[in-house]
Motif scaffolding. Structure first.
Motif, PDB file in Angstrom:
ATOM      1  N   ALA A 195       0.809  -1.214   0.000  1.00  0.00           N
ATOM      2  CA  ALA A 195       0.000   0.000   0.000  1.00  0.00           C
ATOM      3  C   ALA A 195       0.845   1.267   0.000  1.00  0.00           C
ATOM      4  N   LEU A 243      -4.815  -1.598 -10.465  1.00  0.00           N
ATOM      5  CA  LEU A 243      -6.126  -1.502  -9.826  1.00  0.00           C
ATOM      6  C   LEU A 243      -6.112  -2.162  -8.454  1.00  0.00           C
ATOM      7  N   ILE A 244      -5.385  -3.247  -8.335  1.00  0.00           N
ATOM      8  CA  ILE A 244      -5.447  -4.016  -7.095  1.00  0.00           C
ATOM      9  C   ILE A 244      -4.380  -3.592  -6.090  1.00  0.00           C
ATOM     10  N   VAL A 245      -3.210  -3.163  -6.545  1.00  0.00           N
ATOM     11  CA  VAL A 245      -2.152  -2.879  -5.568  1.00  0.00           C
ATOM     12  C   VAL A 245      -1.984  -1.398  -5.240  1.00  0.00           C
ATOM     13  N   ARG A 246      -2.724  -0.514  -5.913  1.00  0.00           N
ATOM     14  CA  ARG A 246      -2.516   0.927  -5.659  1.00  0.00           C
ATOM     15  C   ARG A 246      -2.883   1.274  -4.223  1.00  0.00           C
TER      16      ARG A 246
END
Lengths: 339, 345, 526
Positions: free
Chosen positions: C391, C469-472
């Motif tokens: 994150a 999209l998933i790790v931002r």
């Protein structure tokens, strides 16, 4: 290799220097499953009123919930905004939400609150049918969800995928009121009748208005969003299952919950208070075209046929009941709710 | 005074394969020019790379001026050996000018010391007017000279040349050969060069080492290599040779072309092969001669005749360019051998 | 230097983190997937029609490949080997559609061809007879915007083909047509195969286009479960399933390419003669411009038109609010590209010395993992092992590295391959140590290749969507994410188009630099 190592180190230091500080005190980090633009006015007003910076992570509810669960040892977010109560209730049961009894929350009907204060509904959304006025004549319109399996509507009905939690909640409502077996039969009937699964509710409203499908199973505010975009579009709204033997039309809710262990608990509570308060809630309702759950706030789109709470027959199912059944819906119908 | 010594050096690239260099021992004297001669794959380039430090020997030692460059437990990397190298493809740095190429190895001279030395070396190779050109703007011969100048600039004690003339045209090759020799002699630089061309080795080198399958077959002056090849391989590889069967008798070695003196005192009754160079063999046309001309190769400055003897054995004879005999001419062949060289049959 | 050891400490220092970051996310998914009960998985697989879906993805990837080759290969031949009018300009423009990410291409063609779109409205019908929302539609889009891969590889090979081979064939009595079919084309096979497999893998792993066009694939199924449910086990199990098949495809690719490589022809003294097209010239001209219209002019025109529909002041204000996202994209992509290049250089340097064999092979796996899967695995893996990266924008950079080090390695290796080892040895013999020799000689000489590699990774990182999209991290969206959010929230409307235009232009700029320098011969990868 020494040179490379130094380069790497230098780059790493450069990067970390460039990183913005994301844990400033006057900040609240919102994990929002809601369309960003629709809640923006309310969040901006909060930011302006309090000076607390609102940082948004906009994603779908499942993605956000997975993050919250993963981050439970070191939460990165403060407030979770869900598009239905279901995911919030699941998070609450896993002990991932911190109870908060906002004074303002007392205005919200009890069925729209978690008993332990883990989450509270901010606004309501009604699971209506929208229809294309040129394709479906007024007198032919279905009266019930269950009419949609009629061959008359073969290949003419669209719904959003499982990525939209309201689709899951809708089937959970049917399951709560009619039982699993009947719901299974119903879903099979829909599939046999060529139910079209689209990516999201936006696609549903556009496709119905364009005439690709006659009926869309969606939430009432998409009707208003469509009219906002295209005021003369041939789109209509109807509240199904209103008859004496009908199950009523389910109402879902935007729910807010404070993430347990949030880094900015005060700001998080402040935001929830604000969104439940008169000013914040009004902005939220207006921005989202939702129906208010709190008395005294006008219903957007009343002139266009949108009904407020109490003006239609509401399905007798609580948010907690819906949450109970949603995992079952995912398991049973998930594979069919993918485009 | 010896400059470089290889002691029993062995190098293997893969465990399953025979060694590329196999127990090589040799010594190079200060100021000497040594040629390593052999067919491709004989290990001559590997030897060069072992000396330069681009390969490490599996066993044995490389010693220069008494200091071990490579050996058990010691290793001096190429940049600290002080050995200049001229690569087969010249390996000029395409992004640097001629002067910058030549000055590349002169870091120790500092920014101001480099240009005078580079200019001096470029004068030595006759390229002073090309200092600001880039390598791709030069001809092959000029590139070769730059490569030589670059290798010479740091005044190395030893310079290695890997097939230095193989990329040049024939006439340019002869010219460059002379020039390289002149420069090496003038600067007193010791040189080792690798070639598969015996003529090149003979004209340029003080001594020639013939390599075969990683082993040193012979290391001698060019004349000795030619006239007294130590092994059958050297005899065959260096110059043309025929091998005439013979028998050692008390009177000498008896062959189809007469009796040769047995200078090596071989055991009586032993079967041997006598080496005949084409210039050892003469013939006269004779209707009663028992040899027949079966082929003539015109070589420009000479004619090379192939003569079939009654036994079916063929020998070659080199004759003046103007003497012409048709195929099938009956001849009487004779051998006039000054150094009789024999090999066991 | 000789191969004295298979692994040096430096090689291990490079290989260990590589293995960690590539295998880690997959390991994490496998571990999560284990929670999935087998019977339950089989039941869901049946409900999901998983076999049909795999078949559909294979069909999609195949159609995409055929379509991309049909567009790119004739164009390559026309621009390199014939007297096509304006062929220089065409040769320069032809790779440019790579600057348009296929998901933006899908947005454009939705605006154009979807029911109620520009074309049906213009024709006065509700919808077109052929639906864009189909496997064929997705293949159409993917092929349009991936054809530059085969184009670049085949045109590069055509430029390098030794004309003597074709002359020999003419000498052997073959007609020009037979020379083409029996000599030229077979010689091109390795590059054609390489280009085709890049496109195939792209189609296989695509998420953006198939999702926008509602084609059910493994990536969209995984995405739906990730988006819609709290379930870990099923998406993880599906991810492992997808990864295994992808690695099989990759192995097949390596096998085919490994076998085909030896026929590569390099080096020719003079360029091959151009073939006079005669009367066919103008037909060929129309074809070439037709391709460019569909892939470049039309998309840019549509985006531009959409942007012009909003008042300039509104649009300006909107673009300004998106400025921070642009900056996010820019600096993570720059950091990703720079790091990728440094690592690729390290790998190239070590592998050139036989000191670390399988590092780039490992990255090849990372490169083949679909972004959705990588994102899911990486998020969980980083959180479990490196919470200080999780994150943060560093997580995005790590994702870019895992996905795109392979193209950087290819660029570095291609550049190094053109250097004869004797160049570096010459520097060594002149008193420079290994690193000094590398810096003084090798680095300046491979710089053009490094620039190309850097730009390639930059471009690919700039447009990465699925993993981002998933790790931002919260508050750290990139331009592609914003485009996605707008497209999904509101549809392919002016504001999404404006962002898409900004992204395309940002990507196109370095591409223009790259192309104007005419740095070729590096296989641009997915």
């Amino acid at each position: 290799m020494k040179r490379t190592a130094i380069l790497l180190l230098g780059l790493g230091l450069g990067l970390s220097a460039a990183l913005p500080a994301w844990a400033s005190a006057s900040e609240v980090i919102v994990y929002s499953a809601r369309k960003e633009e629709l809640i923006r006015p309310a969040l901006d007003a909060f930011q302006k009123a309090t000076g607390i910076k609102v940082t948004l992570l906009s994603a779908k509810a499942g993605d956000l919930a997975r993050r919250i669960e993963m981050e439970k040892s070191d939460p990165k977010g403060d407030v979770f905004l869900g598009t239905t109560a279901g995911i919030a209730e699941l998070l609450r049961r896993k002990g991932l939400l911190a109870p908060y009894f906002s004074a303002a929350a007392q205005e919200v009907p009890e069925e729209f609150r978690a008993p332990d204060g883990g989450w509270v509904a901010l606004t309501g959304r009604v699971r209506v049918l929208i229809y294309n006025r040129t394709l479906a004549a007024e007198r032919d319109l279905p009266r019930s969800y269950f009419d949609l399996t009629d061959p008359k509507w073969k290949g003419k009905v669209a719904v959003a995928s499982m990525g939209e939690r309201t689709t899951v909640s809708w089937l959970a409502a049917l399951m709560a009121l009619r039982g699993e077996e009947a719901t299974r039969r119903y879903v099979k009937g829909l599939r046999d009748n060529g139910l079209k699964v689209l990516n999201n509710n936006t696609e549903v409203r556009k496709a119905v208005t364009r005439g690709e499908y006659a009926i869309g199973i969606t939430n009432h505010y998409y009707y208003l969003l469509q009219l906002q975009e295209d005021p003369h579009g041939p789109v209509g709204i109807l509240y199904p299952d209103q008859g004496p033997d009908g199950i009523g039309t389910p109402v879902f809710s935007i729910t807010a919950g404070i993430i347990k262990g949030a880094k900015h608990p005060d700001a998080a509570r402040g935001l929830v208070d604000f969104l439940l308060g008169a000013q914040g809630n009004r902005l939220l309702v207006q921005g989202e075209f939702e129906i208010p759950l709190i008395a005294g706030i006008p219903v957007p789109g009343e002139d266009k046929g949108v009904k407020g709470l109490g003006q239609f027959k509401k399905a007798r199912v609580t948010q907690v009941q819906l949450a109970d059944l949603e995992p079952r819906v995912e398991k049973l119908f998930g594979p069919f709710l993918i485009p | 005074m010896e400059l470089l010594t290889l002691e029993d050096v062995t190098k293997r690239y893969a465990p399953a394969q025979p060694p590329a260099v196999d127990g090589l021992t040799l010594t190079v004297a200060q100021g000497e020019i040594l040629a390593l001669l052999g067919p491709s794959g004989c290990g001559k380039t590997t030897t060069l790379r072992l000396i330069a430090g681009f390969e490490a020997p599996d066993s044995g030692r490389v010693v220069m001026r008494g200091e071990t460059m490579a050996g058990p437990g010691s290793w001096i990397p190429p940049e600290r050996r002080g050995i200049g190298i001229v690569f087969q493809d010249y390996a000029l740095f395409p992004h640097l000018t001629v002067a910058e190429n030549v000055g590349f190895g002169l870091q120790h001279l500092g920014r101001s010391g480099r240009p005078p030395r580079a200019r001096q070396i470029l004068e030595l190779v006759g390229l002073e007017t090309f200092a600001s050109r880039y390598p791709h703007e030069l001809s092959g011969g000029q590139q070769q000279r730059v490569a030589l100048a670059r290798a010479l600039a740091p005044a190395p004690a030893l310079i290695l040349l890997d097939e230095p003339f193989s990329n040049l045209d024939a006439d340019l090759r002869a010219q460059m050969r002379e020039e390289v020799e002149r420069i090496l002699r003038n600067t007193g630089t010791t040189g080792i060069f690798v070639t598969h061309d015996q003529e090149e080795a003979f004209t340029l080198a003080d001594r020639v080492g013939v390599l075969n399958e990683g082993r040193l077959e012979q290391l001698d002056a060019p004349e000795t290599i030619y006239h007294h090849p130590a092994t059958l391989f050297v005899a065959e590889f260096v110059g043309a040779a025929d091998f005439l069967p013979g028998l050692v008798t008390p009177y000498g070695i008896v062959t189809e072309l007469g009796v040769f003196a047995d200078t090596e005192a071989r055991r009586l009754g032993k079967k041997v092969k006598v080496m005949l160079r084409p210039d050892d063999v003469t013939f006269v046309p004779s209707s009663v001669g028992d040899g027949t001309i079966v082929r003539r190769d015109f070589r420009g400055s000479e004619n090379l005749y192939c003569i079939r003897l009654p036994s079916g054995q063929r020998v070659h004879s080199s004759q003046a360019s103007a003497t012409l005999y048709p195929n099938g001419t009956r001849v009487r062949a004779e051998a006039h051998v000054i150094h009789v060289v024999t090999f066991p049959a | 230097m000789t191969v004295r050891r298979r692994w040096s400490p430096a090689g291990l220092a490079l290989a260990a983190p590589t293995a960690f970051f590539v295998i880690g996310p997959l390991g994490f998914l496998m571990w999560m997937g284990l929670a999935q009960e087998r019977a339950d998985f089989l039941e869901r697989a049946r409900d999901l029609d998983l076999l049909m879906v795999v078949g559909q993805v294979a069909l999609l990837a195949t159609l995409t490949t055929v379509w991309a080759c049909a567009l790119g290969v004739p164009l390559a031949w026309l621009t390199v080997r014939t007297d096509l009018p304006a062929r220089r300009l065409l040769h320069w423009l032809a790779p440019l559609p790579l600057a348009i990410p296929p998901y933006i291409g899908a947005l454009v063609y939705q605006i154009l061809l979807a029911p109620g779109g520009m074309a049906p409205r213009f024709l006065g019908t509700g919808s077109l007879p052929v639906s864009l929302y189909s496997v064929a539609g997705a293949a159409w889009i993917l092929g349009l915007f991936t054809y530059p891969y085969p184009y670049l590889l085949v045109s590069g090979a055509l430029e390098r083909t030794n004309p003597a081979l074709e002359e020999a064939a003419r000498g052997a009595g073959l007609s020009p047509r037979h020379v083409l079919t029996r000599v030229t084309l077979p010689l091109l096979r390795p590059s054609l195969l390489a280009g085709a497999l890049i496109v195939f893998l792209y189609g296989w792993a695509d998420f953006g286009v198939v999702s926008l066009l509602r084609v059910r694939t493994l990536t969209t199924i995984i995405y739906e479960y990730v988006q819609g449910t709290l379930d870990w086990a099923l998406p993880a199990a599906l991810s492992v399933f997808l990864t295994v098949i992808t690695i099989l495809v990759l192995l097949l690719q390596l096998r085919v390419l490994g076998r085909a490589r030896y026929t590569q022809i390099v080096g020719s003294a003079k360029p091959a003669p151009r073939i006079a097209l005669g009367a066919w010239r103008w037909l060929a001209f129309a074809y070439a411009w037709g391709v460019l219209t569909l892939t470049l002019l039309l998309p840019l025109g549509v985006l531009g038109y959409q942007v012009s529909r909003l008042p300039a002041s509104d649009m300006g204000a909107f673009v300004l609010t998106q400025w921070p996202y642009f900056v996010n994209s820019l600096w993570t992509a720059v950091a990703g590209a720079s790091l990728a290049l440094v690592i690729a250089l390290g790998i190239g340097w070590l592998e050139g010395r036989g000191l670390s064999r399988s590092v780039s092979g490992l990255f090849q796996v990372g490169y083949a993992i679909p972004g959705t899967v990588l994102g899911l695995g990486l998020a969980g893996f980083l959180h479990a092992t490196l919470p200080w990266i999780y994150a943060t924008p560093l997580a995005l950079i790590v994702a870019y590295l895992i996905l795109y080090i392979t193209p950087a390695c290819q660029a570095v290796k291609a550049a190094l391959a053109q250097l004869h080892p004797s160049i570096e040895e010459a520097a060594r013999s002149l008193g420079r140590g290994p690193l000094a020799a590398f810096r003084a000689v090798t680095l300046p000489l491979i710089k053009p290749g490094l620039v190309a590699g850097w730009l390639l990774v930059f471009v690919l990182s700039m447009r990465e969507l699925a993993a981002t999209l998933i790790v931002r991290p919260p508050g750290f969206d990139t331009l592609p994410v914003r485009i996605w959010i707008h497209a999904m929230d509101v549809g392919p409307e002016p504001r999404a188009a404006a962002l898409a235009l900004v992204l395309v232009l940002t990507i196109a700029l370095p591409w223009l630099v790259l192309l104007s320098r005419r740095l070729r011969g590096i296989s641009p990868s997915v």
